[in-house]
Design an enzyme around this catalytic site. Sequence first.
Site, PDB file in Angstrom:
ATOM      1  N   ILE A 275      -5.426  -3.360   2.379  1.00  0.00           N
ATOM      2  CA  ILE A 275      -4.448  -2.707   1.563  1.00  0.00           C
ATOM      3  C   ILE A 275      -3.875  -2.742   0.872  1.00  0.00           C
ATOM      4  O   ILE A 275      -3.420  -3.916   0.307  1.00  0.00           O
ATOM      5  CB  ILE A 275      -2.774  -2.430   3.808  1.00  0.00           C
ATOM      6  CG1 ILE A 275      -3.756  -2.351   5.112  1.00  0.00           C
ATOM      7  CG2 ILE A 275      -2.032  -1.631   3.332  1.00  0.00           C
ATOM      8  CD1 ILE A 275      -2.978  -3.228   5.875  1.00  0.00           C
ATOM      9  N   CYS A 276      -3.315  -2.074   0.107  1.00  0.00           N
ATOM     10  CA  CYS A 276      -1.812  -1.840  -0.707  1.00  0.00           C
ATOM     11  C   CYS A 276      -1.325  -1.214  -1.195  1.00  0.00           C
ATOM     12  O   CYS A 276      -0.649  -0.865   0.161  1.00  0.00           O
ATOM     13  CB  CYS A 276      -3.166  -2.024  -2.544  1.00  0.00           C
ATOM     14  SG  CYS A 276      -3.920  -0.412  -2.894  1.00  0.00           S
ATOM     15  N   HIS A 277      -0.551  -0.333  -2.071  1.00  0.00           N
ATOM     16  CA  HIS A 277       0.861  -0.140  -2.473  1.00  0.00           C
ATOM     17  C   HIS A 277       0.016   1.763  -1.647  1.00  0.00           C
ATOM     18  O   HIS A 277       0.727   2.909  -0.950  1.00  0.00           O
ATOM     19  CB  HIS A 277       1.446   0.325  -3.500  1.00  0.00           C
ATOM     20  CG  HIS A 277       2.433   0.692  -3.195  1.00  0.00           C
ATOM     21  ND1 HIS A 277       3.565   1.369  -4.933  1.00  0.00           N
ATOM     22  CD2 HIS A 277       3.588   1.561  -2.763  1.00  0.00           C
ATOM     23  CE1 HIS A 277       3.954   2.105  -4.545  1.00  0.00           C
ATOM     24  NE2 HIS A 277       4.330   2.202  -3.092  1.00  0.00           N
TER      25      HIS A 277
ATOM     26  N   GLY B 187      -3.564   2.062  -2.457  1.00  0.00           N
ATOM     27  CA  GLY B 187      -5.432   3.075  -2.214  1.00  0.00           C
ATOM     28  C   GLY B 187      -6.180   2.573  -3.181  1.00  0.00           C
ATOM     29  O   GLY B 187      -7.170   2.584  -2.407  1.00  0.00           O
TER      30      GLY B 187
ATOM     31  N   VAL C 132       0.216   2.255   2.233  1.00  0.00           N
ATOM     32  CA  VAL C 132       2.155   1.740   2.267  1.00  0.00           C
ATOM     33  C   VAL C 132       2.534   2.501   2.414  1.00  0.00           C
ATOM     34  O   VAL C 132       3.435   3.925   3.307  1.00  0.00           O
ATOM     35  CB  VAL C 132       2.423   0.427   2.149  1.00  0.00           C
ATOM     36  CG1 VAL C 132       1.387  -0.833   3.006  1.00  0.00           C
ATOM     37  CG2 VAL C 132       2.217  -0.001   1.151  1.00  0.00           C
TER      38      VAL C 132
END
Length: 105
Positions: free
Chosen positions: A62-64, A66, A91
């Site tokens: 997961i990151c901000h 993708g 997210v």
Amino acid sequence: MRQFRPTDLATHIQSGHTPVLLDVREPWEWNLCRLPGAILIPMRELPARMAELNKDAETVVICHHGVRSYHAARYLEAAGFVDVINLAGGVAAWANDVDPAMPRY
């Protein structure tokens, strides 16, 4: 590498699956919002901290948005991780599609 949209991941978790939720964002981003149960290993620390992860576990990265998670997921696959999933949209998409109460940045 598989990809899940946020709604796919929510359904997957609700159906009883318990993937490792690996957040590769920076600590300041983690402090703003995070998925429940996620663990933080910033992308820049991933090579040195891979031993903290189980190569055989289903791992959702997961990151901000993708992008970082996509690259981190590819890195994990190259290192021998067998079941790696990228959270498409990160997210930000989770907040839009699954948890509207999640803070956005």
